[in-house]
Motif scaffolding. Structure first.
Motif, PDB file in Angstrom:
ATOM      1  N   SER A  34     -21.306 -17.381  -6.807  1.00 45.23           N
ATOM      2  CA  SER A  34     -20.705 -16.248  -7.887  1.00 45.23           C
ATOM      3  C   SER A  34     -20.914 -15.044  -7.091  1.00 45.23           C
ATOM      4  N   VAL A  35     -20.164 -14.289  -6.998  1.00 49.13           N
ATOM      5  CA  VAL A  35     -19.756 -12.940  -6.001  1.00 49.13           C
ATOM      6  C   VAL A  35     -19.493 -11.751  -6.618  1.00 49.13           C
ATOM      7  N   VAL A  36     -20.206 -10.666  -6.587  1.00 50.76           N
ATOM      8  CA  VAL A  36     -19.831  -9.501  -7.166  1.00 50.76           C
ATOM      9  C   VAL A  36     -19.291  -8.704  -6.089  1.00 50.76           C
ATOM     10  N   VAL A  37     -17.919  -7.977  -5.972  1.00 51.62           N
ATOM     11  CA  VAL A  37     -17.690  -6.949  -4.893  1.00 51.62           C
ATOM     12  C   VAL A  37     -17.765  -5.633  -5.311  1.00 51.62           C
ATOM     13  N   MET A  38     -18.644  -4.613  -4.871  1.00 49.98           N
ATOM     14  CA  MET A  38     -18.681  -3.510  -5.191  1.00 49.98           C
ATOM     15  C   MET A  38     -17.809  -2.505  -4.259  1.00 49.98           C
ATOM     16  N   GLU A  39     -16.809  -1.808  -4.970  1.00 46.78           N
ATOM     17  CA  GLU A  39     -16.182  -0.828  -4.129  1.00 46.78           C
ATOM     18  C   GLU A  39     -15.924   0.489  -4.821  1.00 46.78           C
ATOM     19  N   GLN A  40     -16.307   1.380  -4.009  1.00 45.06           N
ATOM     20  CA  GLN A  40     -16.594   3.030  -4.584  1.00 45.06           C
ATOM     21  C   GLN A  40     -15.173   3.173  -4.755  1.00 45.06           C
ATOM     22  N   GLY A  41     -13.950   2.808  -3.999  1.00 50.30           N
ATOM     23  CA  GLY A  41     -12.529   3.438  -3.940  1.00 50.30           C
ATOM     24  C   GLY A  41     -11.825   2.818  -5.253  1.00 50.30           C
ATOM     25  N   PRO A  42     -10.636   3.358  -5.695  1.00 49.38           N
ATOM     26  CA  PRO A  42      -9.760   2.787  -6.497  1.00 49.38           C
ATOM     27  C   PRO A  42      -9.066   1.494  -6.540  1.00 49.38           C
ATOM     28  N   TRP A  43      -8.541   1.001  -7.182  1.00 44.17           N
ATOM     29  CA  TRP A  43      -7.710  -0.288  -7.062  1.00 44.17           C
ATOM     30  C   TRP A  43      -6.708  -0.301  -5.959  1.00 44.17           C
ATOM     31  N   GLY A  44      -6.334   1.018  -5.767  1.00 49.18           N
ATOM     32  CA  GLY A  44      -4.713   0.900  -5.010  1.00 49.18           C
ATOM     33  C   GLY A  44      -3.836   0.214  -5.699  1.00 49.18           C
ATOM     34  N   HIS A  48      -1.845  -4.667  -9.413  1.00 49.68           N
ATOM     35  CA  HIS A  48      -1.015  -3.959 -10.174  1.00 49.68           C
ATOM     36  C   HIS A  48       0.382  -4.250  -9.856  1.00 49.68           C
ATOM     37  N   GLU A  49       1.309  -4.226 -10.603  1.00 46.92           N
ATOM     38  CA  GLU A  49       2.624  -4.392 -10.235  1.00 46.92           C
ATOM     39  C   GLU A  49       3.348  -3.303  -9.423  1.00 46.92           C
ATOM     40  N   GLN A  50       2.928  -2.163  -9.553  1.00 50.55           N
ATOM     41  CA  GLN A  50       3.476  -1.094  -8.777  1.00 50.55           C
ATOM     42  C   GLN A  50       3.167  -1.070  -7.319  1.00 50.55           C
ATOM     43  N   ASP A  51       4.031  -0.451  -6.617  1.00 50.75           N
ATOM     44  CA  ASP A  51       3.726  -0.459  -5.110  1.00 50.75           C
ATOM     45  C   ASP A  51       2.864   0.637  -4.511  1.00 50.75           C
ATOM     46  N   TYR A  52       2.191   0.749  -3.469  1.00 49.53           N
ATOM     47  CA  TYR A  52       1.644   1.901  -3.059  1.00 49.53           C
ATOM     48  C   TYR A  52       2.611   2.889  -2.786  1.00 49.53           C
ATOM     49  N   GLU A  56       5.020  11.071   1.424  1.00 53.97           N
ATOM     50  CA  GLU A  56       3.992  11.812   2.388  1.00 53.97           C
ATOM     51  C   GLU A  56       3.313  12.936   1.675  1.00 53.97           C
ATOM     52  N   LEU A  57       4.041  13.572   0.879  1.00 52.72           N
ATOM     53  CA  LEU A  57       3.313  14.750   0.178  1.00 52.72           C
ATOM     54  C   LEU A  57       2.111  14.198  -0.830  1.00 52.72           C
ATOM     55  N   ILE A  58       2.539  12.992  -1.461  1.00 49.83           N
ATOM     56  CA  ILE A  58       1.391  12.435  -2.565  1.00 49.83           C
ATOM     57  C   ILE A  58       0.346  12.090  -1.471  1.00 49.83           C
ATOM     58  N   ASN A  59       0.763  11.375  -0.412  1.00 48.46           N
ATOM     59  CA  ASN A  59      -0.201  10.870   0.461  1.00 48.46           C
ATOM     60  C   ASN A  59      -1.291  11.964   1.145  1.00 48.46           C
ATOM     61  N   ARG A  60      -0.764  13.049   1.141  1.00 51.38           N
ATOM     62  CA  ARG A  60      -1.639  14.229   1.675  1.00 51.38           C
ATOM     63  C   ARG A  60      -2.399  14.677   0.642  1.00 51.38           C
ATOM     64  N   PHE A  61      -1.885  14.703  -0.809  1.00 49.47           N
ATOM     65  CA  PHE A  61      -2.656  15.238  -1.909  1.00 49.47           C
ATOM     66  C   PHE A  61      -2.650  14.318  -2.934  1.00 49.47           C
ATOM     67  N   PRO A  62      -3.414  13.335  -2.824  1.00 52.30           N
ATOM     68  CA  PRO A  62      -3.311  12.249  -3.715  1.00 52.30           C
ATOM     69  C   PRO A  62      -3.943  12.586  -5.032  1.00 52.30           C
ATOM     70  N   SER A  63      -3.531  11.930  -5.944  1.00 51.16           N
ATOM     71  CA  SER A  63      -4.495  11.986  -7.376  1.00 51.16           C
ATOM     72  C   SER A  63      -5.416  10.781  -7.006  1.00 51.16           C
ATOM     73  N   GLU A  64      -6.634  10.912  -7.877  1.00 50.93           N
ATOM     74  CA  GLU A  64      -7.568   9.813  -7.639  1.00 50.93           C
ATOM     75  C   GLU A  64      -7.203   8.520  -7.626  1.00 50.93           C
ATOM     76  N   GLY A 224      -0.050   2.415   2.306  1.00 46.58           N
ATOM     77  CA  GLY A 224      -0.030   0.971   1.965  1.00 46.58           C
ATOM     78  C   GLY A 224       1.395   0.385   2.404  1.00 46.58           C
ATOM     79  N   CYS A 225       1.055  -0.955   2.078  1.00 51.67           N
ATOM     80  CA  CYS A 225       2.454  -1.739   2.627  1.00 51.67           C
ATOM     81  C   CYS A 225       2.986  -2.407   1.352  1.00 51.67           C
TER      82      CYS A 225
END
Ligand SMILES: Cc1cc2nc3c(=O)[nH]c(=O)nc-3n(C[C@H](O)[C@H](O)[C@H](O)COP(=O)(O)OP(=O)(O)OC[C@H]3O[C@@H](n4cnc5c(N)ncnc54)[C@H](O)[C@@H]3O)c2cc1C
Ligand code: SF4
Length: 556
Positions: A34-44, A48-52, A56-64, A224-225
């Motif tokens: 059994s494993v729990v992975v702790m990640e401080q960052g968001p899901w990206g 999710h169905e949506q892409d990264y 470039e503008l969002i990439n420079r000033f991203p939402s959380e 992201g790809c």
């Protein structure tokens, strides 16, 4: 996804879901633990169905939620060259999302060469440096490089070259196609008697494990790809861990302490649940695997000090955080008459490997590096910093942008940096992060030998661009590193508990059920592309840990 209660004692908590952590999570979960992975960052885009995003503008000033890199506003770091200086605000950042640095990385995936595991005994040491042999050899790691390349999905050339490590099995797929930059490199190489090799990349060039091949979209490193062609931990490893039904990934979970009991064993981790008002939660675990990267791993160990471990966890040697290597760069740019169309495909093109080996007598300095061809920067980045020899605004600026943007080639070099005890990550005494914890302080100044290496590569880059036919060439100013996402060395592995933090199987010498598996374990930095070696080390560490845990004794 399987969910565990924090009060439930899981077999393993893995801190960090990047290159090292994801391999550990997958291998341990697939072995039935059994494993729990702790990640401080968001899901990206994970799960999710949506892409990264490709904006470039969002990439420079991203939402959380769009954030892929660590956020300076919340996670500041300070920086100084030497311990005598007062540290000022720094610019260090790293991949901070489910999948860690592999979500945005350039994906160059070179192996270390055999002699890079025993540089001290092969070439000798140098006063003032911490060059040391690794406790493992290339031959011991080789099968795990192969495993990593085939499981993660690496494309590369199956060619013989003395500056490529010997392989028991070739790469699973063809390399990425050469771009204009690669052909220009070849033109130069013919004149200068050098050899050009296509890039080795964690980017798939044919459908692989249900993922589509690279479509050469062009917005690659730093983004992201969207096709999942870049073999990041988020697409190539973590889904397999979760599919076992044994692994939970907890995003937005910022670990602030690895807890220990009176006997000195790790008992679990305390983390801020960012989605739940930063509530502090304790996750109980039998074993802790720390994979938070070459800078956050030592910081967390130092934050986890206690009466029993007054200098920080796993730090009886006093070297946690020391021997930081982030690598040096520097190169040159050239303008060509014809358009290069470099905006297609991944950022890093072909490589010249002739200067990888040490040639202390010939060059007068110790070390080496890989030269890579790259032609494209994102439009906004280019507009802000790209034009050469033109005004920085108005008609002349616009004209230069039009003429230069599609005609520029940059030679980027990945140059060795020696491990120095004085280059460190520790806790800033004054600055705090958004959670009130001491910020990371980076102290780093390259050895003068390494700066000679930077000068050498800048000079060679100019020579190559001229030989390739550039009509205008300009060199970078040599700059010393101030941090960066290639952080290594800060919890080095070794046989002696007095001079290393973990043993050859990544177990902390001081804490029997704590394993440190990420860039921090590297003893010497290689030629500055660490990730394939981090992955191979993690597969090796996991194999040993699974075997030991099945026998009920991880302390072996
Ligand atoms: C733009 C870019 C380009 C790059 N290009 C290349 C390349 O071409 N080739 C190459 O070899 N390398 C490249 N790198 C570097 C590569 O990403 C790293 O070497 C690699 O990801 C390091 O692996 P790791 O396991 O040490 O840590 P990471 O992959 O950084 O993973 C660590 C994870 O731990 C999480 N974490 C940290 N602290 C905590 C905490 N306290 N609590 C919870 N979670 C935490 C982080 O958010 C992160 O997700 C690049 C990096 C970037 C950003
Ligand atoms: S260039 Fe290829 S690997 Fe890079 S982001 Fe685009 S599709 Fe993905």
């Amino acid at each position: 996804m399987k969910k565990f209660k924090p009060s439930e004692e899981v077999d393993f908590v893995v801190i960090g879901s990047g290159a090292g952590g994801a391999v550990m999570a997958k291998q341990l979960a697939q072995a039935g633990f059994s494993v729990v992975v702790m990640e401080q960052g968001p899901w990206g885009a994970y799960g999710h169905e949506q892409d990264y995003n490709k904006d470039e503008l969002i990439n420079r000033f991203p939402s959380e939620e769009d954030m892929l890199m660590s956020d300076h506003a919340k996670q500041p770091n300070t920086f100084r060259r030497t311990a005598a200086e007062k540290a000022v605000a720094g610019h260090h950042s790293y991949g901070c999302v489910v999948g860690g640095g592999t979500v945005t990385y350039g994906a160059s995936s070179w192996r270390h060469l055999p002699w890079e595991f025993n540089e001290a005994s092969t070439f000798g040491t140098m006063a003032g440096t911490g060059i040391a042999d690794w406790p493992i050899s290339y031959d011991e790691l080789e099968p795990f490089y192969t495993q990593a390349e085939w499981e993660i999905g690496i494309s590369g050339p199956n060619v013989q070259n003395p500056n490529l490590a010997p392989m028991s099995k070739g790469y699973p797929m063809e390399p990425l196609p050469l771009k204009s930059s690669g052909f220009l490199f070849q033109r130069a190489a013919e004149k200068l008697n050098l050899s050009v090799v296509p890039n080795v990349a964690a980017i798939i060039t044919k459908p692989w494990n249900g993922r589509a091949a690279c479509i050469n979209c062009g917005m690659c490193s730093g983004f992201g790809c969207q096709t999942k062609a870049r073999s990041s931990s988020a697409v190539a490893l973590l889904p397999y861990a979760v599919d076992t039904g044994n692994c939970e990934i907890r995003a937005h979970s910022y670990v602030r302490e690895i807890s220990t009991d009176a006997s000195g064993k790790a008992t679990g981790v305390v983390y801020f649940d960012k989605k739940n008002n930063n509530q502090e939660v304790f996750q109980k675990a039998k074993v802790v695997v720390l994979s938070a990267n070459g800078t956050e791993t030592p910081r967390l160990l130092l934050l986890s000090k206690s009466a029993r471990f007054p200098h920080g966890l796993a730090n009886s040697s006093g070297i946690v955080g020391k021997y930081l290597m982030t690598g040096n760069g520097g190169g040159a740019s050239g303008l060509f008459t014809d358009p290069l169309n470099e905006y297609k495909g991944c950022v890093t093109g072909a490589a010249i490997l002739d200067y990888v080996p040490n040639d202390v007598k010939g060059r007068g300095w110790y070390g080496g590096g890989r030269m890579t061809a790259r032609g494209f920067t994102m439009p906004i980045a280019y507009g802000l910093g790209g034009v050469h020899g033109a005004p920085s605004w108005g008609k002349g600026y616009k004209q230069a942008l039009i003429e230069q943007a599609n005609r520029k080639l940059y030679v980027a070099n990945f140059i060795s940096q020696m491990p120095l005890e004085t280059n460190t990550v520790d806790l800033d005494p004054d600055v705090k992060d958004a959670w009130g914890l001491p910020a990371m302080r980076i102290t780093t100044q390259s050895h003068e030998n390494d700066m000679k290496g930077v000068d050498f590569f800048i000079e060679k880059s100019v020579e190559i661009l001229k030989a390739a036919g550039a009509h205008t060439v300009w060199a970078d100013t040599a700059r010393d590193s101030t941090g960066g996402a290639h952080a290594r060395g800060t919890c080095r592995m070794g046989n002696d508990a007095k001079s290393s933090v973990v043993n050859k199987y990544h177990r902390a010498h001081d804490v029997p059920n704590l394993f440190i598996v990420d860039g921090s374990s590297l003893v010497t930095g290689g030629r500055n592309h660490p990730t394939m070696t981090i992955s191979a080390l993690a597969f090796r560490a996991a194999a040993h840990l699974v075997e030991a845990a099945k026998k009920g004794n991880v302390t072996i």
